[in-house]
Write an enzyme that holds these catalytic residues in place. Structure first.
Site, PDB file in Angstrom:
ATOM      1  N   GLY A  55      -8.517   7.158  13.242  1.00 29.22           N
ATOM      2  CA  GLY A  55      -7.420   7.158  14.204  1.00 29.22           C
ATOM      3  C   GLY A  55      -6.552   5.940  13.971  1.00 29.22           C
ATOM      4  N   ARG A  90      -7.676   3.375   3.578  1.00 30.36           N
ATOM      5  CA  ARG A  90      -7.047   4.675   3.823  1.00 30.36           C
ATOM      6  C   ARG A  90      -5.530   4.433   3.824  1.00 30.36           C
ATOM      7  NH1 ARG A  90      -8.980   8.078   8.735  1.00 30.36           N
ATOM      8  NH2 ARG A  90      -8.071   9.781   7.529  1.00 30.36           N
ATOM      9  N   ASP A 237       0.253   8.909  12.349  1.00 34.86           N
ATOM     10  CA  ASP A 237      -0.352   7.904  11.471  1.00 34.86           C
ATOM     11  C   ASP A 237       0.700   7.020  10.843  1.00 34.86           C
ATOM     12  OD1 ASP A 237      -2.292  10.339  11.587  1.00 34.86           O
ATOM     13  OD2 ASP A 237      -3.496   8.584  11.058  1.00 34.86           O
TER      14      ASP A 237
HETATM   15  C1  LIG Z   1      -4.051   8.196  17.833  1.00 31.45           C
HETATM   16  S1  LIG Z   1      -3.492   8.561  16.276  1.00 31.45           S
HETATM   17  C2  LIG Z   1      -4.855   9.378  15.621  1.00 31.45           C
HETATM   18  C3  LIG Z   1      -4.451  10.122  14.392  1.00 31.45           C
HETATM   19  O1  LIG Z   1      -5.362   9.796  13.353  1.00 31.45           O
HETATM   20  C4  LIG Z   1      -5.988  10.999  12.965  1.00 31.45           C
HETATM   21  O2  LIG Z   1      -6.322  11.009  11.625  1.00 31.45           O
HETATM   22  P1  LIG Z   1      -7.842  10.665  11.202  1.00 31.45           P
HETATM   23  O3  LIG Z   1      -8.746  11.391  12.173  1.00 31.45           O
HETATM   24  O4  LIG Z   1      -7.925  11.180   9.782  1.00 31.45           O
HETATM   25  O5  LIG Z   1      -7.947   9.171  11.288  1.00 31.45           O
HETATM   26  C5  LIG Z   1      -4.966  12.039  13.271  1.00 31.45           C
HETATM   27  O6  LIG Z   1      -3.909  12.046  12.354  1.00 31.45           O
HETATM   28  C6  LIG Z   1      -4.534  11.596  14.619  1.00 31.45           C
HETATM   29  O7  LIG Z   1      -3.344  12.133  15.086  1.00 31.45           O
END
Ligand SMILES: CSC[C@H]1O[C@H](OP(=O)(O)O)[C@H](O)[C@@H]1O
Length: 356
Positions: A55, A90, A237
């Site tokens: 996140g 990442r 993101d």
């Molecule tokens: C609060 S923004 C969270 C954002 O991050 C997630 O990606 P990941 O689970 O791969 O870190 C996803 O894009 C969410 O919207």
């Protein structure tokens, strides 16, 4: 419970600044709530890369605290190398680099304690930002949908406290709607392949006592087309200067379906997710996580043995499919032509004309 935090060591009085990172291992949810205590930077990088911590906002805090951890445990040359690897763990979420750069600048200016203090400010700023976004987001929904007191909202991936520190971004708005008695139902896209929606958003919605359904990602379009969804709320993101927004894979498809259905599509993200140095969505690096996450499900192969798979972890929603971007400092009225670059950072209500 905090998703990620700094725990002072027992001897912190004697050696101020000593401590370690404690974070929820999200790969074990919803079945087990387990916290990891992280004392080494390589363990933190691994936790980021396997999405134990994930996140965008949580990655920003992890990056900042990681610098503090490196500064207390490693000699300067090894710390620099380890921090560089942390920053690249990442690529898509700009928050990770922001968090690392913020704490690293403090380290270079004032040493390890200054780096920790800067990292704790990044953590505390995220907590405050999410509170502000919840307020601003529910107000924006009131202005966008003035004729409906209670709403059904659709979301994708996980944007709750698990994606931040204490409160979420888009799911933080959903949580406030629920607290205010204004949430009819939340619809959570499961979010293949890692199921952040089915595993994490559903877990958070259940804990808050909200009514919700999980749907497969490919059901989002017909769910929106059928009517009954008042708004789509998603995280981000990286938001480019023109408003193009990178978010979890599948978000672009949801935005297309929302536009066709005439459903407002709101991005909720802190100002730290806006990257003025990225002019548009074409310039955003999309993390490719390799085919295994698609070809296997919980360790069971679901494709023929010789199958290959594509696995972009994010996609980019063009600004022309976004109604508004809600941050902790403003509401960018994208449908009216405002962009992160053009909009002044003063708080701006979503213009009433967006409902006309
Ligand atoms: C609060 S923004 C969270 C954002 O991050 C997630 O990606 P990941 O689970 O791969 O870190 C996803 O894009 C969410 O919207």
């Amino acid at each position: 419970m905090r998703t990620i935090d700094w725990i002072p060591a027992d001897d912190a009085e004697r050696e101020p600044g000593r401590g370690f990172i404690r974070l929820v291992d999200q790969t074990l949810l919803p079945d087990s709530l387990v916290e990891l205590d992280i004392h080494d930077l390589d363990v933190l990088v691994d936790a980021i890369q396997r999405l134990a911590v994930r996140g965008a906002p949580a990655l920003g805090v992890a990056g900042a605290l990681g610098v503090a951890l490196a500064a207390q445990n490693l000699p300067a040359d090894l710390a620099r190398q380890a921090i560089a690897e942390l920053r690249e763990a990442r690529p898509t979420a700009v928050n990770l680099a922001y968090g690392v750069d913020t704490a690293l600048a403090a380290l270079e200016r004032g040493g390890a304690l200054a780096a920790l203090e800067a990292a704790l400010r990044v953590r505390d700023a995220d907590i405050a930002a999410c509170v502000a976004m919840a307020e601003r987001g529910t107000d924006a929904l009131t202005r966008l949908i003035p004729d409906r007191a209670a709403l059904t909202v659709l979301t994708i991936c996980n944007t709750g406290a698990l994606a931040a520190v204490e409160h979420g971004t888009a799911l933080g708005v959903v949580a406030k709607l629920h607290r205010d008695g204004r949430l009819v139902r939340a619809i959570a896209c499961e979010t293949r392949p890692l199921l952040q929606g089915a595993r994490l958003t559903a877990w958070e919605l259940g804990r808050m006592g909200a009514s919700y359904d999980v749907i497969v990602d490919s059901a989002a379009a017909i769910t929106l087309a059928r009517g009954g969804v008042d708004a789509v709320l998603v995280g981000a993101d990286r938001i480019a200067a023109n408003g193009d927004t990178a978010n979890k894979i599948g978000t672009f498809a949801v935005a297309l379906a929302a536009a066709r259905a005439g459903v407002p599509f709101l991005v909720v993200a802190p100002e730290t997710t806006i990257d003025p140095a990225t002019p548009n969505g074409d310039a955003i690096e999309i993390e490719d996580r390799g085919g295994a996450e698609v070809r296997f499900f919980r360790g069971v192969r679901v494709t023929p043995p010789d199958a290959t798979a594509l696995n972009p972890a994010f996609d980019v929603t063009p600004a022309d499919l976004i109604t508004a971007i809600v941050t902790d400092a403003r509401v960018i009225d994208v449908v009216a032509g405002d962009t992160p670059a053009s909009d002044t950072p003063a708080a701006r209500p979503v213009a009433a004309e967006t409902t006309e």
